[in-house]
Enzyme design. Structure first.
Site, short mmCIF file in Angstrom:
data_model
loop_
_atom_site.label_atom_id
_atom_site.label_comp_id
_atom_site.label_asym_id
_atom_site.label_seq_id
_atom_site.Cartn_x
_atom_site.Cartn_y
_atom_site.Cartn_z
N GLU A 241 0.88 -1.18 0.00
CA GLU A 241 0.00 0.00 0.00
C GLU A 241 0.91 1.21 0.00
OE1 GLU A 241 -3.27 0.18 -0.10
OE2 GLU A 241 -3.68 -1.95 0.04
N CYS A 275 -2.44 9.40 2.20
CA CYS A 275 -2.09 8.72 0.95
C CYS A 275 -3.13 9.04 -0.11
CB CYS A 275 -1.99 7.22 1.17
SG CYS A 275 -3.41 6.50 1.99
P1 NDP Z 1 7.93 5.33 4.83
O1 NDP Z 1 8.01 4.61 3.54
O2 NDP Z 1 9.01 6.28 5.17
O3 NDP Z 1 7.85 4.29 6.05
C1 NDP Z 1 6.84 3.31 6.13
C2 NDP Z 1 7.30 2.23 7.10
O4 NDP Z 1 8.37 1.51 6.53
C3 NDP Z 1 7.79 2.79 8.43
O5 NDP Z 1 7.42 1.92 9.47
C4 NDP Z 1 9.28 2.77 8.21
O6 NDP Z 1 10.01 2.74 9.39
C5 NDP Z 1 9.45 1.47 7.46
N1 NDP Z 1 10.72 1.35 6.76
C6 NDP Z 1 11.60 2.31 6.41
N2 NDP Z 1 12.65 1.78 5.75
C7 NDP Z 1 12.42 0.44 5.69
C8 NDP Z 1 13.14 -0.66 5.13
N3 NDP Z 1 14.29 -0.50 4.48
N4 NDP Z 1 12.60 -1.90 5.24
C9 NDP Z 1 11.41 -2.08 5.86
N5 NDP Z 1 10.70 -1.08 6.42
C10 NDP Z 1 11.19 0.17 6.33
O7 NDP Z 1 6.50 6.03 4.84
P2 NDP Z 1 5.92 7.04 5.92
O8 NDP Z 1 5.92 6.40 7.25
O9 NDP Z 1 6.60 8.35 5.74
O10 NDP Z 1 4.40 7.14 5.45
C11 NDP Z 1 3.97 8.00 4.46
C12 NDP Z 1 3.81 7.25 3.15
O11 NDP Z 1 2.88 6.19 3.31
C13 NDP Z 1 3.25 8.13 2.06
O12 NDP Z 1 3.91 7.87 0.84
C14 NDP Z 1 1.80 7.68 1.98
O13 NDP Z 1 1.20 7.93 0.73
C15 NDP Z 1 1.92 6.22 2.27
N6 NDP Z 1 0.65 5.66 2.74
C16 NDP Z 1 -0.05 4.83 1.91
C17 NDP Z 1 -1.29 4.36 2.29
C18 NDP Z 1 -2.10 3.45 1.41
O14 NDP Z 1 -3.11 2.94 1.87
N7 NDP Z 1 -1.71 3.23 0.16
C19 NDP Z 1 -1.88 4.74 3.58
C20 NDP Z 1 -1.05 5.62 4.37
C21 NDP Z 1 0.18 6.05 3.94
P3 NDP Z 1 10.59 4.13 9.98
O15 NDP Z 1 9.42 5.01 10.22
O16 NDP Z 1 11.26 3.70 11.22
O17 NDP Z 1 11.53 4.67 8.94
#
Ligand code: NDP
Length: 497
Positions: A241, A275
């Site tokens: 997602e 998102c």
């Molecule tokens: P990120 O991609 O920065 O992070 C998402 C999650 O992935 C966090 O828990 C993050 O941890 C983790 N993460 C980071 N690096 C890695 C890695 N290498 N391997 C595995 N996990 C990792 O997104 P955001 O948290 O900034 O969220 C915003 C984004 O999410 C936007 O692009 C938004 O559009 C999308 N989104 C999509 C939705 C949907 O339904 N399609 C719904 C809500 C949001 P950490 O925070 O510790 O870096």
């Protein structure tokens, strides 16, 4: 790690309130070994959780729903403190998440339970059935922008399907993740069915490479690609997602006040950090001026950073730079500023910003801005609107305002969902799947598709009597081959265009 387990991580990380920078909590950075240990503990817990069947799980998930509902005030306050959205919006997020949790618990058996299917003519001597079995342990990786609604879209459905879960919340909202797990542990104290591991990207990466049966990832497209690469190591299936660049289309006969209201809420609520946020608006030329007047008047009434403000700060400090870059780039390339702009940026507070005449290849049109900004673009007709909306690399949600042609326009949009004459309704109706195409990812949360996402199809047959035409045996005779040949000619050979 269950929420109550003593943690032994070597390092920790801090969480700060994005509104004022105050320290709100310190959490462990779980190492790869600790993540592996959590997943190892989850396997027997998953077997235990799957054993009693759908009805008992539904009862316990309902009790968990009650725990979260009764804790809504404290949970909403924690969301507010950790990521900045106003408390009433946090409560709304919780309310929506609980609707999906209830749906998942109540419908899991109907969607996933065993059901008989009809065999074909050549296989009529078998009874056949299909059921959807849990993966065992599902890893859930969540973002911070809707720290309850979004992870619960995976957690509720994975649990209802009979999996144990290990959840890695965003580094910005670990407290919210732990609070959800604590509520679950009050209802299910016997086994670590729902564990939380905290940390940064490395901890998420460790979860992807651990012995989970599936990963449910919600986050940015860039991180999604890294998650997919890590999951490739073990061929771990995954739900993606990812981000979006959703558009709202306004046709000539639309209710302009309703459309402007939806664009303002869709673009500015949660400070644009959604998102499914409306980031682009395409308006039929015949109503463009009137719509823009409505839009700007409504957006002008919203201010960030004032007491009782309807929008909060930008959660991630680095996101402010991206928002600034998108606005500056658009203006440098000839866009007109109708409201806001970079002058209004104070710390992590960004004021509502509306840009007109933005070139279609500008970052403000092509990349996810994730701030309280809207582009508003004049189109000669709905064909042009559809073409411009579909030109983007993302395909998450979309909105159409039109009295006559709403469904016709919606059908032509390349997106996981479209809401007509309302913003984001398709994400709130529990029976409907939610997800994207293209850069917005694949797989679905919510609804029957969301349940099947966390289970694999298991087919079973039972031979009821020997076939008069034994096929899968070396005892097959030339006479049987001839009969099959005749059947193929009759059943399939007459099919023509
Ligand atoms: P990120 O991609 O920065 O992070 C998402 C999650 O992935 C966090 O828990 C993050 O941890 C983790 N993460 C980071 N690096 C890695 C890695 N290498 N391997 C595995 N996990 C990792 O997104 P955001 O948290 O900034 O969220 C915003 C984004 O999410 C936007 O692009 C938004 O559009 C999308 N989104 C999509 C939705 C949907 O339904 N399609 C719904 C809500 C949001 P950490 O925070 O510790 O870096």
């Amino acid at each position: 790690m269950t929420a109550s387990t003593k943690l032994s991580a070597a390092t920790t990380f801090e969480v700060h309130n994005p509104a004022d920078g105050e320290l709100t909590g310190v959490y462990p950075v779980h190492t790869r070994a600790e993540v592996d240990a959590a997943v190892a503990a989850a396997h027997p817990a998953g077997t235990w959780w799957a054993a009693p069947g759908f009805a008992e799980r539904a009862r316990l998930l309902d009790a968990w729903r009650g725990e979260i509902a009764r804790d809504r005030a404290g949970l909403a306050e924690l969301i507010h403190v950790e990521m900045g959205k106003p408390v009433p919006d946090a409560k709304l997020e919780i309310a929506m998440a609980l609707e999906h949790l209830r749906w998942a618990a109540r419908h899991a058996e109907r969607v996933l339970g065993r059901r008989s299917v009809r065999p074909s003519l050549l296989t009529a001597n078998h009874a056949a059935s299909v059921e959807y079995r849990p993966y065992g342990v599902v890893g859930v990786i969540g973002p911070w922008n809707y720290p309850v609604f979004t992870p619960l879209g995976s957690l509720s459905f994975a649990l209802a399907a009979g999996n144990a879960v290990v959840f890695k919340p965003s580094e910005y909202t670990p407290g919210v993740g732990l609070r959800l797990a604590q509520a679950f542990a009050r209802v299910v104290p016997e086994q670590p069915v729902f564990q939380v591991v905290t940390g940064l990207g490395e901890t998420g990466n460790a979860l992807c490479r651990s012995a989970v049966g599936k990963i449910g990832f919600t986050g940015s497209t860039a991180t999604g690609k890294r998650v997919m690469a890590a999951c490739a190591e073990n061929l771990t299936p995954l739900l993606m997602e990812c981000g979006g660049k959703d558009a709202l289309i306004v046709d000539a006969d639309a209710d302009l006040e309703a459309a402007a209201d939806a664009a303002v809420w869709g673009g500015l609520s949660n400070a644009g950090q959604t998102c499914l946020a409306v980031e682009r608006v395409y308006v039929h030329t015949s109503v463009y001026e009137r719509f823009v007047t409505e839009l700007v008047a409504r957006a002008r009434a919203i201010e960030a950073g004032t007491p009782g403000s309807k929008i909060g700060p930008i959660t991630m400090p680095k996101q402010v730079d991206i928002i600034r870059r998108h606005i500056e780039d658009a203006l440098a390339r000839g866009a007109r500023l109708l409201l806001g702009g970079t002058a209004g940026i104070r710390g992590q507070f960004v004021q509502p910003t509306i840009l007109a005449d933005v070139p279609e290849d500008a970052a403000a049109i092509t990349e996810e801005t994730f701030g309280p900004t809207l582009t508003v673009t004049r189109v000669r007709d709905m064909d042009e609107a559809v073409e411009l909306v579909n030109a983007g690399s993302y395909g998450l949600g979309s909105t159409v305002f039109a009295r006559r042609d709403g469904e016709r326009i919606a059908a032509r949009l390349r997106a996981g969902g479209t809401s007509i004459n309302a913003f984001v309704a398709h994400a709130t109706i529990p029976t409907l799947p939610l997800g994207g195409v293209g850069g917005s990812g694949f797989g679905r949360v919510h609804g029957p598709d969301g349940l099947k996402e966390f289970a694999y199809a298991k087919s079973t047959t039972r031979q009821r009597f020997p076939s008069p035409l034994p096929l899968t045996t070396f005892r097959r005779t030339e006479r049987i081959d001839a009969v099959v040949d005749t059947l193929v000619a009759v059943l399939h050979g007459r099919a023509r265009r």
